[in-house]
Design a protein around this motif. Sequence first.
Motif, short mmCIF file in Angstrom:
data_model
loop_
_atom_site.label_atom_id
_atom_site.label_comp_id
_atom_site.label_asym_id
_atom_site.label_seq_id
_atom_site.Cartn_x
_atom_site.Cartn_y
_atom_site.Cartn_z
N UNK A 52 22.00 79.91 -46.93
CA UNK A 52 22.40 78.95 -47.96
C UNK A 52 23.66 79.39 -48.68
N UNK A 53 23.92 80.69 -48.72
CA UNK A 53 25.09 81.20 -49.43
C UNK A 53 26.38 80.62 -48.86
N UNK A 54 26.47 80.56 -47.55
CA UNK A 54 27.69 80.02 -46.92
C UNK A 54 27.88 78.55 -47.28
N UNK A 55 26.80 77.79 -47.24
CA UNK A 55 26.88 76.37 -47.58
C UNK A 55 27.31 76.17 -49.03
N UNK A 56 26.72 76.95 -49.93
CA UNK A 56 27.03 76.81 -51.35
C UNK A 56 28.48 77.19 -51.64
N UNK A 57 28.99 78.18 -50.95
CA UNK A 57 30.39 78.54 -51.13
C UNK A 57 31.30 77.39 -50.70
N UNK A 58 30.94 76.72 -49.62
CA UNK A 58 31.73 75.58 -49.17
C UNK A 58 31.65 74.42 -50.16
#
Length: 250
Positions: A209-215
């Motif tokens: 989820x971290x990658x998605x939230x950064x995007x």
Amino acid sequence: MTGDELPRLGAWVKLPAPESVELLALAGLDFAVIDAEHGAIDIRTMATMIAMARGCGIAPFVRVPGTAPRDVQVPLDAGAAGLFVPQIDSVAQAHEAVRAVRFPPLGERGASTSGRAGQWGRTPLSDYLRSGNNDVRLVVQAESVTALSAIGEIGAVAGIDAVFIGPMDLAVSGQFQEGSPEMADLITAAEQSCADHCIPLGTVASGHAAELLQRRGYDFLVLGADTTILRQAAHALVNSARAATLGARR
């Protein structure tokens, strides 16, 4: 925590053990949030954790239980890099948080250079006051439907540096079901409001989820708690060992 930085990564510290902060620093995290709202952490241990974090090169934040002088004064005098203030639902409450955390003219925080924040009396009063108003980070937590609906106005209050969306309390307070599209839409609208107002935004994240939230534009992420990290790692280790043992017996 500013909007022009790469997303920064941190974790909650709930165990009353300074070594938790040291281990999180060694893992490469950028900041730790010592949880004085939900964690059983006394003032002395908190102060030791703040010192440990600074010595290990990780920024020490404290999640305080409220905005009473005792809640905010002690961690700030102990050298916290900033505070997370929970359950800020309105502009009026945001102003209350600023009054508690900032020195005049923004707020009403009491001054004392005799603690770690003032280098035990070594820092000139003018520098101590400037640092308290300019360098200490104030992060307010938006954890209700009311808060997310007013997140742009809350984050724009002078003296507030960032807003943190707390999805668990949001789900509880709004009585949303897990994965509710209504809750997802509310968060998406809040994200857009923060982007429109150039307000740095954070939330919790785990796994991919971290990658998605950064995007999606989040500036900082809390990747769970020391307790959760320990439990999950221990669970994975035990499962791996049991699987290996069963395989060896076949």
